[in-house]
Design a protein around this motif. Structure first.
Motif, mmCIF file in Angstrom:
data_model
loop_
_atom_site.group_PDB
_atom_site.id
_atom_site.type_symbol
_atom_site.label_atom_id
_atom_site.label_comp_id
_atom_site.label_asym_id
_atom_site.label_seq_id
_atom_site.Cartn_x
_atom_site.Cartn_y
_atom_site.Cartn_z
ATOM 1 N N GLU A 280 0.844 -1.198 0.000
ATOM 2 C CA GLU A 280 0.000 0.000 0.000
ATOM 3 C C GLU A 280 0.878 1.247 0.000
ATOM 4 O OE1 GLU A 280 -2.541 0.733 3.405
ATOM 5 O OE2 GLU A 280 -0.895 0.490 4.803
ATOM 6 N N ASN A 281 0.290 2.354 -0.397
ATOM 7 C CA ASN A 281 1.025 3.615 -0.318
ATOM 8 C C ASN A 281 0.427 4.469 0.806
ATOM 9 O OD1 ASN A 281 -1.002 5.525 -1.442
ATOM 10 N ND2 ASN A 281 -0.665 4.393 -3.357
ATOM 11 N N SER A 282 1.145 5.517 1.169
ATOM 12 C CA SER A 282 0.717 6.345 2.297
ATOM 13 C C SER A 282 -0.569 7.112 2.024
ATOM 14 C CB SER A 282 1.836 7.307 2.695
ATOM 15 O OG SER A 282 2.875 6.585 3.336
ATOM 16 N N ALA A 283 -0.853 7.442 0.782
ATOM 17 C CA ALA A 283 -2.116 8.117 0.472
ATOM 18 C C ALA A 283 -3.289 7.167 0.706
ATOM 19 C CB ALA A 283 -2.112 8.628 -0.973
ATOM 20 N N GLU A 284 -3.141 5.921 0.277
ATOM 21 C CA GLU A 284 -4.185 4.922 0.533
ATOM 22 C C GLU A 284 -4.393 4.745 2.035
ATOM 23 O OE1 GLU A 284 -3.793 1.654 -3.002
ATOM 24 O OE2 GLU A 284 -2.097 1.821 -1.612
ATOM 25 N N HIS A 285 -3.287 4.687 2.762
ATOM 26 C CA HIS A 285 -3.347 4.528 4.214
ATOM 27 C C HIS A 285 -4.135 5.671 4.851
ATOM 28 C CE1 HIS A 285 -1.995 3.956 8.358
ATOM 29 N NE2 HIS A 285 -1.446 5.164 8.328
ATOM 30 N N SER A 286 -3.857 6.900 4.460
ATOM 31 C CA SER A 286 -4.543 8.055 5.042
ATOM 32 C C SER A 286 -6.041 8.021 4.732
ATOM 33 C CB SER A 286 -3.922 9.359 4.528
ATOM 34 O OG SER A 286 -2.591 9.462 4.974
ATOM 35 N N TRP A 287 -6.374 7.697 3.497
ATOM 36 C CA TRP A 287 -7.797 7.585 3.128
ATOM 37 C C TRP A 287 -8.470 6.482 3.934
ATOM 38 C CZ3 TRP A 287 -10.050 3.174 1.119
ATOM 39 C CH2 TRP A 287 -11.402 3.294 0.796
ATOM 40 N N HIS A 288 -7.788 5.342 4.051
ATOM 41 C CA HIS A 288 -8.343 4.208 4.778
ATOM 42 C C HIS A 288 -8.598 4.578 6.238
ATOM 43 C CE1 HIS A 288 -8.119 -0.362 5.628
ATOM 44 N NE2 HIS A 288 -9.281 -0.070 5.087
ATOM 45 N N LEU A 289 -7.675 5.337 6.829
ATOM 46 C CA LEU A 289 -7.848 5.770 8.214
ATOM 47 C C LEU A 289 -9.029 6.717 8.362
ATOM 48 C CD1 LEU A 289 -4.198 6.417 9.418
ATOM 49 C CD2 LEU A 289 -5.680 4.491 9.977
ATOM 50 N N ALA A 290 -9.217 7.616 7.407
ATOM 51 C CA ALA A 290 -10.357 8.527 7.466
ATOM 52 C C ALA A 290 -11.664 7.741 7.435
ATOM 53 C CB ALA A 290 -10.294 9.539 6.325
#
Length: 193
Positions: free
Chosen positions: A30-40
């Motif tokens: 995964e990339n960090s942008a996906e991670h941030s969206w997933h956390l939101a």
């Protein structure tokens, strides 16, 4: 408009920051942008389990900005202790530079949110940190310990580093995860490192 567009295009670089966990059913990381969206999205779903009075809008904004410094610093495995303070200082400089692309006032407010998240003192920051620590654990539990095995992460490291912030920010989530970590240990999903 120019400043906002420059900021948004700079943020696009977060998609190129590779993390250590693979998305479910994927061979790639995964990339960090996906991670941030997933956390939101996790924050929206977990809202009923937040401490009463938690400002979920603030939590989501924190989660969207918490990793943007990785555009310059990259992602480091959470369990690596050496150099942690230096990495955080470099990340804060990167966050300040990137948010400084925004028109006056906008970037400062977001930088304050980033600092609040890092300090972990407010109820919103505790909840956001709990989710940030829990998401990779949930993926690893669903992926048979993929990144734990690949990076030689031990059971004791996971419980010791992620347990306290998850328990402090979202006790119900920690209750859900704790027994599953024990089962993962028994299944051999952790590294021997």
């Amino acid at each position: 408009m120019e400043q906002v567009v420059a900021f948004v295009l700079e943020l696009d670089r977060l998609k190129a920051v590779t993390r250590k966990v693979k998305p479910l059913g994927q061979d790639r990381y995964e990339n960090s942008a996906e991670h941030s969206w997933h956390l939101a999205m996790l924050a929206l779903a977990m809202a009923p389990y937040a401490e009463p009075g938690t400002d979920m809008d603030r939590v989501i904004r924190m989660l969207l900005v918490h990793d943007i410094g990785e555009i310059e610093t990259g992602d480091t495995l959470f369990f690596i202790e050496a150099g942690r303070h230096e990495r955080k200082a470099a990340e804060e400089q990167a966050v300040a530079r990137i948010l400084g692309l925004l028109p006056h006032g906008q970037g400062e407010a977001l930088l304050d949110l980033w600092r609040e998240f890092e300090a972990g003192q407010s109820r919103e920051a505790r909840f956001a940190q709990a989710l940030d620590r829990a998401a990779p654990v949930l993926l690893n539990l669903a992926n048979n310990g993929q990144s734990w095995r690949e990076n030689e992460v031990r059971y004791e490291q996971v419980v010791g580093r992620v347990g306290p912030p998850i328990a402090a920010g979202c006790p119900a989530l920690w209750n859900h995860i704790a027994g599953r970590l024990d089962a993962a240990r028994d299944a051999g999903w952790f590294g021997m490192g």
